[in-house]
Design a protein around this motif. Structure first.
Motif, short mmCIF file in Angstrom:
data_model
loop_
_atom_site.label_atom_id
_atom_site.label_comp_id
_atom_site.label_asym_id
_atom_site.label_seq_id
_atom_site.Cartn_x
_atom_site.Cartn_y
_atom_site.Cartn_z
N UNK A 1 52.04 -45.58 65.41
CA UNK A 1 51.70 -45.21 64.04
C UNK A 1 50.92 -46.36 63.42
N UNK A 2 49.90 -46.03 62.67
CA UNK A 2 49.06 -47.05 62.04
C UNK A 2 47.84 -47.44 62.85
N UNK A 3 47.81 -47.05 64.13
CA UNK A 3 46.65 -47.36 64.96
C UNK A 3 45.47 -46.48 64.57
N UNK A 4 44.28 -47.01 64.79
CA UNK A 4 43.06 -46.22 64.71
C UNK A 4 42.54 -46.11 66.14
N UNK A 5 42.43 -44.88 66.62
CA UNK A 5 42.04 -44.63 68.00
C UNK A 5 40.64 -44.01 68.04
N UNK A 6 39.88 -44.40 69.06
CA UNK A 6 38.55 -43.85 69.27
C UNK A 6 38.56 -43.03 70.56
N UNK A 7 38.05 -41.81 70.46
CA UNK A 7 37.97 -40.89 71.59
C UNK A 7 36.52 -40.74 72.01
N UNK B 1 51.60 -36.65 75.27
CA UNK B 1 50.74 -35.50 74.95
C UNK B 1 50.26 -35.46 73.50
N UNK B 2 50.80 -36.31 72.61
CA UNK B 2 50.32 -36.30 71.23
C UNK B 2 48.86 -36.76 71.15
N UNK B 3 48.44 -37.56 72.11
CA UNK B 3 47.04 -37.98 72.14
C UNK B 3 46.11 -36.77 72.19
N UNK B 4 46.54 -35.70 72.88
CA UNK B 4 45.74 -34.48 72.92
C UNK B 4 45.65 -33.86 71.53
N UNK B 5 46.78 -33.81 70.81
CA UNK B 5 46.77 -33.25 69.45
C UNK B 5 45.76 -33.97 68.57
N UNK B 6 45.72 -35.28 68.68
CA UNK B 6 44.78 -36.06 67.87
C UNK B 6 43.33 -35.74 68.23
N UNK B 7 43.08 -35.40 69.49
CA UNK B 7 41.71 -35.09 69.90
C UNK B 7 41.19 -33.80 69.27
N UNK B 8 42.09 -33.02 68.72
CA UNK B 8 41.71 -31.75 68.08
C UNK B 8 41.41 -31.94 66.59
N UNK B 9 41.36 -33.18 66.11
CA UNK B 9 41.15 -33.50 64.70
C UNK B 9 39.69 -33.38 64.28
N UNK B 10 39.07 -32.29 64.62
CA UNK B 10 37.70 -32.01 64.22
C UNK B 10 37.66 -30.60 63.65
N UNK C 1 31.57 -40.08 69.48
CA UNK C 1 32.94 -40.58 69.42
C UNK C 1 33.71 -39.99 68.23
N UNK C 2 34.98 -39.84 68.42
CA UNK C 2 35.89 -39.37 67.37
C UNK C 2 36.83 -40.51 67.04
N UNK C 3 36.98 -40.83 65.76
CA UNK C 3 37.89 -41.88 65.32
C UNK C 3 39.01 -41.22 64.53
N UNK C 4 40.26 -41.51 64.93
CA UNK C 4 41.42 -40.86 64.33
C UNK C 4 42.48 -41.90 63.98
N UNK C 5 43.07 -41.77 62.80
CA UNK C 5 44.19 -42.62 62.39
C UNK C 5 45.50 -41.93 62.77
N UNK C 6 46.42 -42.69 63.35
CA UNK C 6 47.73 -42.16 63.75
C UNK C 6 48.68 -42.32 62.57
#
Length: 154
Positions: free
Chosen positions: A98-104, A57-66, A14-19
């Motif tokens: 903004x402010x959410x922490x999302x798990x992919x 589509x910003x959700x895709x950008x966040x998925x590249x946070x590795x 899993x990937x955890x990302x802060x917005x």
């Protein structure tokens, strides 16, 4: 070498990302969003949002946070120069802010071939959640060009 079909169902760690607000504002500007709800917190609140909403589509950008977003190809033994972007789809289930922490969580959902194995399709499905609540789902396919000598076959 063909992809092992037993990989279907395999999950990536899993990937955890802060917005972050700043990234949302930058994305809105870069993509030509003129609606102030994507850049002005007060406008977003006036429109009924709790903070800046995550634009499509910003959700895709966040998925590249590795560090290496295509490391999965290397782990599967796929030479990145043989890969083409095939298809991408988004399903939005709830608004992220903004402010959410999302798990992919990404799963290999299908592997199939065409043209006698000259083209293999690796389909990955990514479920996005916030505190366990489904936010969205992204599905993408990578097309791998194999040198099989059967490029003309169907």
């Amino acid at each position: 070498m063909p992809l092992d079909r037993s990989l279907i169902g395999t999950k990536s760690p899993g990937l955890v990302v802060d917005v972050e607000r700043g990234r949302l504002r930058f994305f809105a500007k870069a993509t030509g969003q003129t609606d102030p709800v994507y850049s002005d917190r007060q406008a977003a609140k006036a429109a009924g949002h709790r903070d800046l909403p995550v634009p499509p589509t910003f959700l895709f950008c966040l998925s590249m946070e590795v560090p290496n977003p295509f490391e999965y190809l290397e782990e599967l033994g796929i030479d990145p120069v043989t890969v083409l972007h095939g298809e991408q789809a988004f399903e939005y289930l709830a608004q992220a802010y903004a402010g959410d922490t999302l798990t992919y969580t990404t799963t290999i959902s299908d592997i199939y071939d065409k043209k006698g194995g000259a083209l293999e399709f690796l389909v990955r499905t990514t479920d996005i959640t916030r505190d366990g609540e489904p936010i969205g789902r992204m599905t993408s396919s990578a097309v791998i060009r194999n040198n099989t000598g059967k490029e003309g076959a169907e």
